[in-house]
Structure formats: structure tokens, C-alpha cells
Design an enzyme around this catalytic site. Sequence first.
Site, PDB file in Angstrom:
ATOM      1  N   ALA A   1       0.825  -1.207   0.000  1.00 43.02           N
ATOM      2  CA  ALA A   1       0.000   0.000   0.000  1.00 43.02           C
ATOM      3  C   ALA A   1       0.858   1.255   0.000  1.00 43.02           C
ATOM      4  O   ALA A   1       0.629   2.190  -0.788  1.00 43.02           O
ATOM      5  CB  ALA A   1      -0.931  -0.009   1.214  1.00 43.02           C
TER       6      ALA A   1
ATOM      7  N   ILE B   1       8.815  -3.231  11.864  1.00 47.16           N
ATOM      8  CA  ILE B   1       7.383  -3.526  11.795  1.00 47.16           C
ATOM      9  C   ILE B   1       7.132  -4.345  10.544  1.00 47.16           C
ATOM     10  O   ILE B   1       7.372  -3.884   9.430  1.00 47.16           O
ATOM     11  CB  ILE B   1       6.533  -2.246  11.770  1.00 47.16           C
ATOM     12  CG1 ILE B   1       6.749  -1.439  13.050  1.00 47.16           C
ATOM     13  CG2 ILE B   1       5.050  -2.593  11.609  1.00 47.16           C
ATOM     14  CD1 ILE B   1       6.015  -0.112  13.063  1.00 47.16           C
TER      15      ILE B   1
ATOM     16  N   GLU C   1      -0.910 -12.319  -2.399  1.00 46.12           N
ATOM     17  CA  GLU C   1      -0.029 -12.523  -3.542  1.00 46.12           C
ATOM     18  C   GLU C   1      -0.785 -12.807  -4.830  1.00 46.12           C
ATOM     19  O   GLU C   1      -0.194 -13.204  -5.822  1.00 46.12           O
ATOM     20  CB  GLU C   1       0.945 -13.665  -3.238  1.00 46.12           C
ATOM     21  CG  GLU C   1       1.876 -13.328  -2.082  1.00 46.12           C
ATOM     22  CD  GLU C   1       2.686 -14.521  -1.600  1.00 46.12           C
ATOM     23  OE1 GLU C   1       2.139 -15.637  -1.640  1.00 46.12           O
ATOM     24  OE2 GLU C   1       3.840 -14.337  -1.206  1.00 46.12           O
TER      25      GLU C   1
ATOM     26  N   LYS D   1      -2.119 -15.580 -13.627  1.00 49.82           N
ATOM     27  CA  LYS D   1      -3.384 -16.018 -13.031  1.00 49.82           C
ATOM     28  C   LYS D   1      -4.502 -15.801 -14.045  1.00 49.82           C
ATOM     29  O   LYS D   1      -4.799 -14.668 -14.424  1.00 49.82           O
ATOM     30  CB  LYS D   1      -3.671 -15.224 -11.749  1.00 49.82           C
ATOM     31  CG  LYS D   1      -5.027 -15.551 -11.118  1.00 49.82           C
ATOM     32  CD  LYS D   1      -5.303 -14.671  -9.923  1.00 49.82           C
ATOM     33  CE  LYS D   1      -6.715 -14.875  -9.398  1.00 49.82           C
ATOM     34  NZ  LYS D   1      -7.043 -13.953  -8.280  1.00 49.82           N
TER      35      LYS D   1
ATOM     36  N   VAL E   1       6.326   5.848  14.289  1.00 50.62           N
ATOM     37  CA  VAL E   1       5.579   7.024  14.732  1.00 50.62           C
ATOM     38  C   VAL E   1       5.213   6.849  16.201  1.00 50.62           C
ATOM     39  O   VAL E   1       4.532   5.886  16.574  1.00 50.62           O
ATOM     40  CB  VAL E   1       4.318   7.228  13.875  1.00 50.62           C
ATOM     41  CG1 VAL E   1       3.486   8.388  14.410  1.00 50.62           C
ATOM     42  CG2 VAL E   1       4.695   7.468  12.420  1.00 50.62           C
TER      43      VAL E   1
ATOM     44  N   LEU F   1      -5.069  -1.821   4.101  1.00 46.01           N
ATOM     45  CA  LEU F   1      -5.698  -2.383   5.292  1.00 46.01           C
ATOM     46  C   LEU F   1      -6.088  -1.318   6.305  1.00 46.01           C
ATOM     47  O   LEU F   1      -6.986  -1.548   7.124  1.00 46.01           O
ATOM     48  CB  LEU F   1      -4.756  -3.395   5.946  1.00 46.01           C
ATOM     49  CG  LEU F   1      -4.308  -4.559   5.050  1.00 46.01           C
ATOM     50  CD1 LEU F   1      -3.340  -5.460   5.801  1.00 46.01           C
ATOM     51  CD2 LEU F   1      -5.501  -5.344   4.536  1.00 46.01           C
TER      52      LEU F   1
ATOM     53  N   THR G   1      -8.936  -9.223  -3.968  1.00 47.95           N
ATOM     54  CA  THR G   1      -9.266  -7.823  -4.228  1.00 47.95           C
ATOM     55  C   THR G   1      -8.487  -6.825  -3.373  1.00 47.95           C
ATOM     56  O   THR G   1      -8.671  -5.624  -3.532  1.00 47.95           O
ATOM     57  CB  THR G   1     -10.775  -7.590  -3.996  1.00 47.95           C
ATOM     58  OG1 THR G   1     -11.141  -8.061  -2.695  1.00 47.95           O
ATOM     59  CG2 THR G   1     -11.602  -8.319  -5.050  1.00 47.95           C
TER      60      THR G   1
ATOM     61  N   ILE H   1      -5.189  -5.922  -3.229  1.00 50.49           N
ATOM     62  CA  ILE H   1      -4.313  -5.059  -4.017  1.00 50.49           C
ATOM     63  C   ILE H   1      -5.155  -4.138  -4.901  1.00 50.49           C
ATOM     64  O   ILE H   1      -4.833  -2.957  -5.094  1.00 50.49           O
ATOM     65  CB  ILE H   1      -3.349  -5.902  -4.873  1.00 50.49           C
ATOM     66  CG1 ILE H   1      -2.379  -6.693  -3.987  1.00 50.49           C
ATOM     67  CG2 ILE H   1      -2.576  -5.018  -5.857  1.00 50.49           C
ATOM     68  CD1 ILE H   1      -1.336  -5.865  -3.298  1.00 50.49           C
TER      69      ILE H   1
END
Length: 498
Positions: free
Chosen positions: A19, A46, A53, A82, A184, A333, A344, A346
Site C-alpha cells: 500500500a 514492523i 499474492e 493467473k 511514529v 488495510l 481484491t 491489491i
Amino acid sequence: MSARTRPVRRIVIVGGGSAGWMTAAALGRALAGQDRTITLVESETIGTVGVGEATVPPIHEFNRYLRMDPADFLRATHGTIKLGIAFDGWGGADNSYFHPFGYLGVEMAGVHFHHYWLRHLAAGGDPDHGPYNLETMAARAGRFAPATRHGPVHHAVHFDAAAYARFLRAYAEDKGVARIEGKVADVSLDPEDGYIEALTLDDGRRIVEGDLFIDCSGFRGLLIEGALQTGYTDWNHWLPCDSAVAMPTERSGDPPPFTRSTARAAGWQWRIPLQHRDGNGYVYSSAHLGHDDAEAALRANLSGAPLADANRLRFTAGHRKHIWNRNCVAIGLAGGFLEPLESTSIHLIQTTIIRLLALLPRDGFDPHVVARFNRDALHEYAVIRDFVIAHYATANRDDTPFWRDVVAAGVPDSLAERIEAYRATGNILFEPGDLFGPTNWYAVLTGQGVKPRSWHPIADGLSSEDLSARLATLRGRVAEQLSELPPHSEFLRRLSAV
């Protein structure tokens, strides 16, 4: 939301992974050469989720926007092709069907092919519609090329999400995106309007100021929820799977050009073939299966030796009540999550980025623009949600408490309308721009045993002889195209040889 009229010069992205670096790459491309700064803050300590994938075909549009060479992309991400998803056990314990990309047959007289097919079935015709879809036949034969003489072979890709993020990071940094390593520790808000002003990193000294903040921090939603308390719309009632255990394995043999989804006692298992390994996971409901039992069930159904320890995830299907709140946009996310049944995740990152680029603020934040962004974003979540729920609601299984509870939960009114209309008339209700269209809905509903009682009256316009002749022509065209395609493994070998 109050308007704010300040020039938007400093864009700050919190979080990396797919993301964060997709966002950074797209903004870097869009704003190259302008007097604006793009800064991405992430910490190597993190981890990222990185189990998504598999993709859907519009990923190619995003890569084209970045002017990314498809071969370079596949090589860098260990990618494979795919052509769709094989579903095992969803329409009953012994049921299997294929949900392909591309199109089933061709429209005739303005009516989708499946209406003619329903008429063909009512007359006792062969129920296998695979020969009318090139992608289905290519998947069965393990073949692929980007196109034939007659047109494209519709496809998406499987890739290593971590490798994709690294690939995009190099691209974004080349476009001038600055990366800051750190966590952060604090988020400063303007006391007058509640907009985010700056981030304090964990060393206590570094302050990152910005005008537009993009939250790519994953499920925790560090900015959109932690700082702005946006709230969350929970769809767990309809989508009870709230956990996953993932594990990579060795793969022997050539990778098939499709994803596999196998229904299990408390959810479903994925298998995603890459060039160098397989990705595997069990998505399940923790109310119906313990975490250790889920891992044991996954291990018992692996086709290769594990390459790493299991990665466990918890999530809640749904989305933030606002994807854009004040001067913060949540992507990935951080904005919402729909389980990866139809790959769905990505795509939702991609469409949120595209929507942001279209409405990117220059001189401040207009509430009408933000409202339009949120309306379109939440509508997209709901439409995809209905398609995912449809797999469960029509699964034709009642052999475990999980599947019985899924049926008892019912469906949203919007999905009930689609299914009821299809059962009664054969019509598939969709809107232009929907990710999933008639071929997708037909493949899933038919694969799981949903049978319409009728079809479109225009489909009665052909004589039986003419319909048989047209079907034979379409089968022949698909067979001719299939003969032009090399083995998928050969396509990948050619790619690696360049």
C-alpha cells in the site's frame, strides 16, 4: 468536515508494504518535477502482512500508469500468471468449478451470452461452458501468452508482495520520494480543526510535518483511527472469517496459471503458485476453529514442505466509516479489509490511489470533494463485499456448524436483490465500472448450483439450428486461440532467459 484552505505541498505516507509503496510510486509519477515533497515513513522492525499474492486484471492498468515493463515486473516479483480461480468444495463436498477472467462467449443481439447458454441447457445441452472461455481452457491446459492473433488473453498475476514493495520503492525513490526510517510515536493535531499537523518519531526528536497524510499503517490504522478516531463499519455478521494462518511451501513441478481455493470445515484454504514457491493459507472463523487447530489443518493439506513458520493474522471484515477524514486518506488495510477470496486487496489499494489522484487537493480540503471520494470508495467496498458474500451464501454446504451459521446469517438486501433477480429471470444486475461483471457472477452462481428459472426473451430469437451453429463457431474460435498458446512454464522460462 470543515473546509481548510492551505496549500498542499507536503505529502506524508505512513507505512510501507504494497500500500505505501504503490501510493508513493503513483504520487511520485504524478507530481514529478513539481514543488511538492513526498515522504514515506516506515520502520523495518514492523512487519507487513504480505500474504496477498494474487491480483485481478486491473493491476496491469496501474503498472502501465507507472510505465512499468511487464517482463521486468514479473521477473522482479517472481510472478506467475493467473487466469482465474479454481474453487473446490464450495458447491458441495465433491463440487469443483472455475471462475475465469475474460468473457464467456460473446454478446448476441445486445444480450449476454449466458442467456443463450441457459436456453441451450434447458434443451439438454452439454453443461460445460468452459469451451466458450479462452482463459478457462488455457488454465485447464496450463498454457499462456499475453495475446493471440485474435486478441488479448485476460489475466492477472501472482507475485511476492514483499518483492513488489521493494520494486516499487526503487521506482518511487527514483522519482524523488524520500524515505525516513522510524516508528511514529505521536501524532499532533491542530487544536482548532483537528487536522493532522505533524508526526513525532520514536527517537523523540524528529518531527515530520505535512499537509496531506496518507495512512498505510495496516490494520491498526495509526492515523485514521488511532489519531482521528474515525470509526469502523463491521461486516463480520455476513463475513465471519476473522483469522488466517499463512505458510509458504516448496513447490515441485511447473506452477499452474491459476489460484486454487478449497472450502474447509471453518473457512477456506488458498494455494498461490509463484516461480520459486507456493503461498498457502487458511482463512477461518475463530468462533468455529481454534488457532492451533487451524494451523494443524493447514499443515495437513499442504502439497510441499514448509519454508517458514506459520504467520497468523486477525482481522475484521469491513471498512473505516470514512476513508478520507480531514487531511488523512487511509489506503490498504488501514482503510478496510475484505478477505482475499477473490484477490481484491491489491485492487482496492489501486482504486483508492487512482481516486486520490483524481481528486488530489492543491489549495486545501473541500468537504464536497471529500464526500464524493468517500461515497465512491464505500460503494466499491459494498459491491465487492456482496460478490464475496455470494460465495458463502450459495455454497450449498451444511456439513459443519460454520457453514450452517453462514447460511443462517442471511445476506445484505443489495445481494438478495441480485440473487433473486438471477434466479427468476437469468438477469445479472450490475453497473458499468463494477469490478465483477456478468461472466464473473455467472461463473460463481452456476458453479455453486444456482439455477435461473428463465432467460432473456431476445435469446429465443435464434432457431435451434442457428444457435447450435453459433455455439460451434465460438467453440472453434476458442480452440484455435488455445492452440496458439505455449505452456505457461515455457512462457516463464522465456521471461527468465531475457
